[in-house]
Design a protein around this motif. Sequence first.
Motif, PDB file in Angstrom:
ATOM      1  N   SER A   1       0.840  -1.206   0.000  1.00 55.27           N
ATOM      2  CA  SER A   1       0.000   0.000   0.000  1.00 55.27           C
ATOM      3  C   SER A   1       0.875   1.256   0.000  1.00 55.27           C
ATOM      4  O   SER A   1       0.536   2.256  -0.615  1.00 55.27           O
ATOM      5  N   GLU A   2       2.028   1.188   0.683  1.00 54.29           N
ATOM      6  CA  GLU A   2       2.955   2.329   0.671  1.00 54.29           C
ATOM      7  C   GLU A   2       3.442   2.609  -0.758  1.00 54.29           C
ATOM      8  O   GLU A   2       3.642   3.751  -1.148  1.00 54.29           O
ATOM      9  N   MET A   3       3.639   1.524  -1.507  1.00 52.90           N
ATOM     10  CA  MET A   3       4.116   1.678  -2.885  1.00 52.90           C
ATOM     11  C   MET A   3       3.052   2.316  -3.775  1.00 52.90           C
ATOM     12  O   MET A   3       3.351   2.819  -4.852  1.00 52.90           O
ATOM     13  N   MET A   4       1.787   2.261  -3.351  1.00 54.91           N
ATOM     14  CA  MET A   4       0.701   2.802  -4.176  1.00 54.91           C
ATOM     15  C   MET A   4       0.353   4.242  -3.843  1.00 54.91           C
ATOM     16  O   MET A   4      -0.193   4.964  -4.671  1.00 54.91           O
ATOM     17  N   LYS A   5       0.662   4.646  -2.608  1.00 55.26           N
ATOM     18  CA  LYS A   5       0.194   5.943  -2.124  1.00 55.26           C
ATOM     19  C   LYS A   5       0.635   7.111  -2.992  1.00 55.26           C
ATOM     20  O   LYS A   5       1.802   7.214  -3.352  1.00 55.26           O
ATOM     21  N   GLY A   6      -0.309   7.982  -3.295  1.00 51.47           N
ATOM     22  CA  GLY A   6       0.012   9.205  -4.015  1.00 51.47           C
ATOM     23  C   GLY A   6       0.317   9.015  -5.497  1.00 51.47           C
ATOM     24  O   GLY A   6       0.750   9.948  -6.154  1.00 51.47           O
ATOM     25  N   LYS A   7       0.112   7.806  -6.003  1.00 54.29           N
ATOM     26  CA  LYS A   7       0.437   7.573  -7.415  1.00 54.29           C
ATOM     27  C   LYS A   7      -0.819   7.620  -8.286  1.00 54.29           C
ATOM     28  O   LYS A   7      -1.920   7.316  -7.837  1.00 54.29           O
ATOM     29  N   SER A   8      -0.614   7.987  -9.545  1.00 49.79           N
ATOM     30  CA  SER A   8      -1.716   8.007 -10.512  1.00 49.79           C
ATOM     31  C   SER A   8      -1.929   6.586 -11.027  1.00 49.79           C
ATOM     32  O   SER A   8      -1.048   5.731 -10.870  1.00 49.79           O
ATOM     33  N   PRO A   9      -3.082   6.322 -11.656  1.00 53.05           N
ATOM     34  CA  PRO A   9      -3.296   4.987 -12.241  1.00 53.05           C
ATOM     35  C   PRO A   9      -2.159   4.583 -13.184  1.00 53.05           C
ATOM     36  O   PRO A   9      -1.702   3.442 -13.145  1.00 53.05           O
ATOM     37  N   ASP A  10      -1.692   5.527 -13.999  1.00 48.59           N
ATOM     38  CA  ASP A  10      -0.591   5.219 -14.920  1.00 48.59           C
ATOM     39  C   ASP A  10       0.662   4.803 -14.168  1.00 48.59           C
ATOM     40  O   ASP A  10       1.326   3.831 -14.531  1.00 48.59           O
ATOM     41  N   GLN A  11       0.985   5.561 -13.120  1.00 48.62           N
ATOM     42  CA  GLN A  11       2.184   5.252 -12.343  1.00 48.62           C
ATOM     43  C   GLN A  11       2.058   3.893 -11.650  1.00 48.62           C
ATOM     44  O   GLN A  11       3.023   3.134 -11.577  1.00 48.62           O
ATOM     45  N   ILE A  12       0.864   3.590 -11.160  1.00 46.12           N
ATOM     46  CA  ILE A  12       0.669   2.306 -10.488  1.00 46.12           C
ATOM     47  C   ILE A  12       0.820   1.157 -11.475  1.00 46.12           C
ATOM     48  O   ILE A  12       1.472   0.156 -11.180  1.00 46.12           O
ATOM     49  N   ARG A  13       0.264   1.322 -12.650  1.00 52.22           N
ATOM     50  CA  ARG A  13       0.421   0.277 -13.668  1.00 52.22           C
ATOM     51  C   ARG A  13       1.900   0.068 -13.979  1.00 52.22           C
ATOM     52  O   ARG A  13       2.351  -1.053 -14.191  1.00 52.22           O
ATOM     53  N   GLU A  14       2.649   1.166 -13.991  1.00 48.32           N
ATOM     54  CA  GLU A  14       4.069   1.047 -14.300  1.00 48.32           C
ATOM     55  C   GLU A  14       4.814   0.331 -13.170  1.00 48.32           C
ATOM     56  O   GLU A  14       5.590  -0.591 -13.409  1.00 48.32           O
ATOM     57  N   VAL A  15       4.528   0.746 -11.924  1.00 55.09           N
ATOM     58  CA  VAL A  15       5.209   0.136 -10.774  1.00 55.09           C
ATOM     59  C   VAL A  15       4.958  -1.367 -10.721  1.00 55.09           C
ATOM     60  O   VAL A  15       5.864  -2.163 -10.493  1.00 55.09           O
ATOM     61  N   PHE A  16       3.716  -1.762 -10.919  1.00 58.78           N
ATOM     62  CA  PHE A  16       3.363  -3.175 -10.762  1.00 58.78           C
ATOM     63  C   PHE A  16       3.294  -3.922 -12.103  1.00 58.78           C
ATOM     64  O   PHE A  16       2.885  -5.080 -12.138  1.00 58.78           O
ATOM     65  N   ASN A  17       3.676  -3.241 -13.161  1.00 64.50           N
ATOM     66  CA  ASN A  17       3.655  -3.864 -14.481  1.00 64.50           C
ATOM     67  C   ASN A  17       2.278  -4.434 -14.816  1.00 64.50           C
ATOM     68  O   ASN A  17       2.146  -5.588 -15.234  1.00 64.50           O
ATOM     69  N   ILE A  18       1.257  -3.641 -14.582  1.00 61.44           N
ATOM     70  CA  ILE A  18      -0.108  -4.084 -14.875  1.00 61.44           C
ATOM     71  C   ILE A  18      -0.500  -3.560 -16.254  1.00 61.44           C
ATOM     72  O   ILE A  18      -0.276  -2.390 -16.570  1.00 61.44           O
ATOM     73  N   LYS A  19      -1.080  -4.434 -17.039  1.00 61.14           N
ATOM     74  CA  LYS A  19      -1.492  -4.042 -18.380  1.00 61.14           C
ATOM     75  C   LYS A  19      -2.785  -3.225 -18.284  1.00 61.14           C
ATOM     76  O   LYS A  19      -3.700  -3.573 -17.540  1.00 61.14           O
ATOM     77  N   ASN A  20      -2.835  -2.155 -19.028  1.00 59.39           N
ATOM     78  CA  ASN A  20      -4.071  -1.373 -19.072  1.00 59.39           C
ATOM     79  C   ASN A  20      -5.079  -2.128 -19.942  1.00 59.39           C
ATOM     80  O   ASN A  20      -4.955  -2.151 -21.161  1.00 59.39           O
ATOM     81  N   ASP A  21      -6.059  -2.762 -19.299  1.00 60.17           N
ATOM     82  CA  ASP A  21      -7.005  -3.569 -20.079  1.00 60.17           C
ATOM     83  C   ASP A  21      -8.305  -2.812 -20.362  1.00 60.17           C
ATOM     84  O   ASP A  21      -9.327  -3.401 -20.691  1.00 60.17           O
ATOM     85  N   TYR A  22      -8.242  -1.489 -20.224  1.00 54.30           N
ATOM     86  CA  TYR A  22      -9.409  -0.665 -20.550  1.00 54.30           C
ATOM     87  C   TYR A  22      -9.331  -0.156 -21.991  1.00 54.30           C
ATOM     88  O   TYR A  22      -8.255   0.173 -22.476  1.00 54.30           O
ATOM     89  N   THR A  23     -10.480  -0.068 -22.614  1.00 53.74           N
ATOM     90  CA  THR A  23     -10.522   0.645 -23.885  1.00 53.74           C
ATOM     91  C   THR A  23     -10.678   2.133 -23.545  1.00 53.74           C
ATOM     92  O   THR A  23     -11.022   2.481 -22.410  1.00 53.74           O
ATOM     93  N   LYS A  24     -10.406   2.978 -24.512  1.00 51.20           N
ATOM     94  CA  LYS A  24     -10.564   4.415 -24.292  1.00 51.20           C
ATOM     95  C   LYS A  24     -11.990   4.729 -23.854  1.00 51.20           C
ATOM     96  O   LYS A  24     -12.232   5.558 -22.979  1.00 51.20           O
ATOM     97  N   GLU A  25     -12.936   4.022 -24.481  1.00 51.60           N
ATOM     98  CA  GLU A  25     -14.355   4.264 -24.184  1.00 51.60           C
ATOM     99  C   GLU A  25     -14.673   3.910 -22.727  1.00 51.60           C
ATOM    100  O   GLU A  25     -15.374   4.634 -22.041  1.00 51.60           O
ATOM    101  N   GLU A  26     -14.119   2.780 -22.264  1.00 54.07           N
ATOM    102  CA  GLU A  26     -14.380   2.358 -20.880  1.00 54.07           C
ATOM    103  C   GLU A  26     -13.811   3.358 -19.878  1.00 54.07           C
ATOM    104  O   GLU A  26     -14.452   3.684 -18.880  1.00 54.07           O
ATOM    105  N   LEU A  27     -12.600   3.834 -20.153  1.00 54.37           N
ATOM    106  CA  LEU A  27     -11.987   4.809 -19.245  1.00 54.37           C
ATOM    107  C   LEU A  27     -12.804   6.096 -19.215  1.00 54.37           C
ATOM    108  O   LEU A  27     -12.991   6.706 -18.166  1.00 54.37           O
TER     109      LEU A  27
END
Lengths: 136, 186
Positions: free
Chosen positions: B146-172
């Motif tokens: 949770s400390e690693m997530m604090k204050g980060k944007s969704p983009d930054q969190i995806r980068e930190v945890f290597n999470i794929k953005n599985d949203y389409t532009k429309e969904e976001l």
Amino acid sequence: MAASCARDWADGLPADVLLAIFHRLDHIDILMVADRVCHTWCAAARDEPSLWRRITMRGDEGIARRINRCGMACEAVRRSAGQCEAFCGESPCLRSLRLISCSGVTDEGFIEVVKALPLIDELELSLCDNVGADGV
Amino acid sequence: MEVDKGKGEAEETRKVAEADRDTVTLKSSDGKLFEVSKEAAARLSTVLAGMIAGGSIDDNGTDLKQIGSEALENVVDYCNKHANSIPSAALISSSISFNTAPFKEPEEWERKFVDRLSHDALFDLVEAANFLGMERLLDVTCHKISEMMKGKSPDQIREVFNIKNDYTKEELEEIRQELAWAFYDD
């Protein structure tokens, strides 16, 4: 720290672990961020009322200026699906407070809260059996 | 912490009555053996406590097929460190403030313990802690994440945890609109 992750932090974590992590975040962070990371995180943040049982909304100063706390508080309570037991936020400027079906609120607690809200000019108490005439 | 047992040594171990031993031997998914304080294992893990009480501990190495050797080494290391650490006054009388209850803040050594881990190792450790029912270790690892997530944007969190953005532009855009009323900036 390098972001050299091979693990699947989206779908690989057991659901209860993801929730345990979310439980340690300020609820402003969950609202502002978790929904938009990926589908799995979004579902965890939205569909788990227990995550919203004790809501804490502090936020840092940078965030505080950009958000509508009232809107966020409403969304947080909505996500608790009736399970919210406690709400913690810093809002000395609060003017209106409505407590509905808050049987856990007592005279003592009520007086303490109202003392901390000097600007309050609108108050509604409905079905709050444990706040009596003395408290009001 | 790893114990490499030859055949003779394993034989030797077997002769010692289980009740007399103050350690238990755990076997990782990749077949490595680790020894851990029985007292600490029983105190810190509900699953191991159940196995010890139920007599299902194997002196030759209790199989933990779900846990790899690196994660198990960290689990055992944590248990043994815990066995040797005296809980600080802060931990015992941890004030139940709104924000921290029901979680206890990690101790200094616990912070250091998780700070040195790579993201992958942290992931494996939190999984192992969950599997073994180690509430305290789960607290410590989840706190770190949770400390690693604090204050980060969704983009930054995806980068930190290597999470794929599985949203389409429309969904976001849909999510943005759903929450727009709660945000000034969007």
